[in-house]
Design a protein around this motif. Sequence first.
Motif, PDB file in Angstrom:
ATOM      1  N   PHE A 130       0.835  -1.201   0.000  1.00 34.20           N
ATOM      2  CA  PHE A 130       0.000   0.000   0.000  1.00 34.20           C
ATOM      3  C   PHE A 130       0.873   1.256   0.000  1.00 34.20           C
ATOM      4  CE2 PHE A 130      -2.187   3.323   2.449  1.00 34.20           C
ATOM      5  CZ  PHE A 130      -3.338   3.451   1.718  1.00 34.20           C
ATOM      6  N   THR A 236      -6.866  -1.788  -5.385  1.00 38.03           N
ATOM      7  CA  THR A 236      -7.573  -0.669  -4.753  1.00 38.03           C
ATOM      8  C   THR A 236      -6.811   0.636  -4.966  1.00 38.03           C
ATOM      9  OG1 THR A 236      -8.397  -2.172  -3.065  1.00 38.03           O
ATOM     10  CG2 THR A 236      -8.537   0.167  -2.564  1.00 38.03           C
ATOM     11  N   VAL A 237      -5.521   0.603  -4.698  1.00 37.86           N
ATOM     12  CA  VAL A 237      -4.720   1.827  -4.811  1.00 37.86           C
ATOM     13  C   VAL A 237      -4.732   2.348  -6.249  1.00 37.86           C
ATOM     14  CG1 VAL A 237      -2.350   2.726  -4.713  1.00 37.86           C
ATOM     15  CG2 VAL A 237      -3.244   1.330  -2.837  1.00 37.86           C
ATOM     16  N   PHE A 238      -4.566   1.450  -7.213  1.00 45.17           N
ATOM     17  CA  PHE A 238      -4.415   1.890  -8.601  1.00 45.17           C
ATOM     18  C   PHE A 238      -5.731   1.876  -9.388  1.00 45.17           C
ATOM     19  CE2 PHE A 238      -0.095   0.898  -7.408  1.00 45.17           C
ATOM     20  CZ  PHE A 238       0.624   1.921  -8.006  1.00 45.17           C
ATOM     21  N   GLY A 239      -6.831   1.606  -8.723  1.00 41.95           N
ATOM     22  CA  GLY A 239      -8.105   1.553  -9.432  1.00 41.95           C
ATOM     23  C   GLY A 239      -8.074   0.531 -10.551  1.00 41.95           C
ATOM     24  N   PRO A 241      -9.186  -2.761 -12.371  1.00 41.09           N
ATOM     25  CA  PRO A 241     -10.453  -3.515 -12.300  1.00 41.09           C
ATOM     26  C   PRO A 241     -10.264  -5.022 -12.324  1.00 41.09           C
ATOM     27  CG  PRO A 241     -10.113  -2.671 -14.521  1.00 41.09           C
ATOM     28  CD  PRO A 241      -8.942  -2.187 -13.714  1.00 41.09           C
TER      29      PRO A 241
ATOM     30  N   GLY B 226     -15.842  -1.142 -14.114  1.00 40.19           N
ATOM     31  CA  GLY B 226     -14.571  -1.213 -13.405  1.00 40.19           C
ATOM     32  C   GLY B 226     -13.616  -0.109 -13.792  1.00 40.19           C
ATOM     33  N   TRP B 259     -13.146   6.121 -10.804  1.00 37.88           N
ATOM     34  CA  TRP B 259     -13.266   5.922  -9.362  1.00 37.88           C
ATOM     35  C   TRP B 259     -11.977   5.335  -8.819  1.00 37.88           C
ATOM     36  CZ3 TRP B 259     -17.021   5.011 -12.890  1.00 37.88           C
ATOM     37  CH2 TRP B 259     -16.924   3.807 -13.588  1.00 37.88           C
ATOM     38  N   ARG B 260     -11.542   5.912  -7.727  1.00 40.39           N
ATOM     39  CA  ARG B 260     -10.349   5.438  -7.020  1.00 40.39           C
ATOM     40  C   ARG B 260     -10.698   5.422  -5.534  1.00 40.39           C
ATOM     41  NH1 ARG B 260      -9.631   4.793 -11.596  1.00 40.39           N
ATOM     42  NH2 ARG B 260      -8.020   5.622 -12.958  1.00 40.39           N
ATOM     43  N   GLU B 262      -8.911   5.207  -2.939  1.00 44.01           N
ATOM     44  CA  GLU B 262      -7.983   5.907  -2.043  1.00 44.01           C
ATOM     45  C   GLU B 262      -8.021   7.417  -2.262  1.00 44.01           C
ATOM     46  OE1 GLU B 262      -6.148   5.090   0.516  1.00 44.01           O
ATOM     47  OE2 GLU B 262      -7.118   3.145   0.360  1.00 44.01           O
TER      48      GLU B 262
END
Lengths: 291, 543
Positions: A130, A236-239, A241, B226, B259-260, B262
Amino acid sequence: MLLGLLVVVFFVTHLIGDPVSLMLRPEATEEQRQALRERLGLDDPVLVQFGRFMGGAVRGDFGESIWQRVPALPIVLDRLPATIYLAGATLLLAVPLAILLGIVSAIRPGSIVDRIVTVVSLGGVSTAEFWLGLMLILLFAVRLGWLPTSGYGGIQYVLLPAFALAVRPLGRISQVVRSAMLDQFSQPYVTTARAKGLSERVVVYLHTLKNAAIPIATLVGDEAASLLNGAVVIETVFGWPGVGILLIQAIERRDLPLIEASVIVIAVMIVTVNLLVDLTYSFMDPRVRYG
Amino acid sequence: MARNDLRPIDRFIADAAAGALTRRQVMQRGAALGLSASALGMLLRGATPSVLAQEAAPSGRIVISLSAEPSTLENWNAYSLDGHPVLRNIFEALLNRDPATNELVGELATAWEWQDDRTIRFTLREGVTFHDGSPFNAEVAAEGVNYTWSAENAFDITQFMGPQISAEVVDEMTIDVSAAEPDPILPARLYFAPLPNMVQVNERPDSLPSEAIGTGPYQLVEWARGERIVLTAYPDWWGNADPEAAYGAQSILDVEFVWRPESTVRAAQVNAGEAQIARFLAPEDCMTTPVCEEAPSVETIFLRLDTMHPVMSDIRIREAIGLAVDKERLVEQIFGGGQVAAQMVGPSAVGYNAELTPLGYDMERASQLVQEAAADGVPIDMEITVAVRRGAYPRNEELGEYVANQLNEIGLNARTEVIEHAAYQEQYVMPYDEIPEDRGWIGTLGHGNEMMDVSQTFSGYYRCDGGVSTFCDPEIDEMTAETSVITGDERAAALAETTAAFMAHIPVIPIVHLPFFYGLAADLVWTPRLDAFMLVKEMSYSS
């Protein structure tokens, strides 16, 4: 095996609770909750729901995602290329470099190079993905402007997340390569090869590395399975998919059909990777035969 | 003509011409009224109002970074959750709110009038078409209202419904919308419910989750699940002919939502020039962006006390808990801004009681109250759990730790428990009469009053049968039932009185009316709305 997995997945997902409590605002009334339960078929007896699930699963139909309101399996399959792409890029970065570092380290154990490689690999294993991901974004995207901060797309999009993910397998694999190579160096056939006057390069890369390959392949397979299982933090951090973030979101929302479809797809991928690893064993060591 | 009789656009031009507005105010209010950046530039240089009529075609592109992807494009299912930033640009409702004053204004309706205490007659806007070319009329509107609020469909949006809502056609461009019982906030409920395209609903229902066809200023181009949702300006939007009535204009041509999860990454996108708006940032991330906008919201952070617990059933203990929490410090150091709260709704809500003051910070008095209660036999050693929902809002885990520490300081026995969303929610929605007496929860969560009327809060938190109530007093129940249906000038005062009566029992400890933080590109002209809608028609570029 998949049949057993289907049974386990159904009952475990139905143990995690009622999705309706997450779909409505806290202030919603009990009548509103019950109406939604009826609409989603969640008020049927568990055995009825199980029969419906098994009947659908054998046809590849896991039902509609409660959260996204479209069939669950296509949602997961849509995310699969992104997961495979990121896993592939990560392994492509990590594996060759790890093998190289492991060999360099093993050739001169106890040397400064060996110590540096050990520190780097242990650092890689211990680094929080992270934190590393955010630092990479701030440096390469915001400060230097060389790469995009995040998102899904061509090679410029995959570099930062793959690098952030590669650090851990790089550390683990390089340590295993080092250890496997040192183990092989003490074998009589290496001494014989050197006594016959073969060059050190041939001894290391042709003879020793091939014999050290089985534990390395096992670990690479393990890392590949772990990456296909979903790199949730980095996604999550880098979006990104991928399947990992999708599964976590599905669990958070108790989206039972989506959880079931995701777990089954991930399981099939892991079985495939393990099969491929097993097949490479026979290629690397002709003594290994199946069937 | 009195100033208040002027049209909003004329008032704005008069103010700007008189030099009564700053440059930034001119840009923000002008954008909200639908004037393009070029027209505003001319106005700033002293051009005459007639020049403002020369509007340019929409151009340019904006990328808006959200924290979550909409789960579906069916507005009746996603709208109240993560969907409205996108969907409110595609769909429109009978009513909207004036971005400057928050008053309800016409959108697909041009006029509305109460017929009795249950029914409103709406005159619909003429010349409106859906993005597929199908016309908007009374039949479509009435059917859309009935479909959206149907008890049988039980869509997520029905949680914002009071008495059952239904509609019927009066004539080609007039409908009556009724509530089954008197419902003074019916217009606010309708503002929150955009109208669907009934041709699509009836003929292609399978397309609804992924294909949004509304009447709004922007139409859907692509939803790459996504990854992104892309919209573009709808050329036949009715607002192009009447920007004043539309409270906005298509200044920007293309819109992309990404969308992100963080906050740091969303801020980084603005800083790297990849996005022009990053929504809902942590204050420290917002400060890094070229323009950090802190906007008030309808959200209030509060502590909800289990008043049936043997310790917290004593009002002295509840007061002690309130006194032990330094709200001003929390606002400053944990939430990075906002207004210290004395009740569960902010000043925007009808029924806000301006005379209520927060419990002050007084540890000495709090300890004294705990000791008095202990002397009277209250079992202060019984454990209290400060229950925190993981990730509910920024830094809520720190809030939980702080509260538990403070309670231990005053002689109570408290611990913090961070709980995953699903497990938390199960406990949070437990009906009052099913909560175990020894649970001892102090729940930390936010409450959003989207209807901007405190009666919405009554039905959740004030009443014995409230969906999330941990408090029960038959007198308060009676007051809420009586005052919720009052209309006219007396309504606000009556609701405020009920709030004062509720807060006198200290069943909740309000902490902060939470601000939202938005990071903006330097050349973007936009003022965030109180209701957190992100209407691109209210945005423009200064360059």
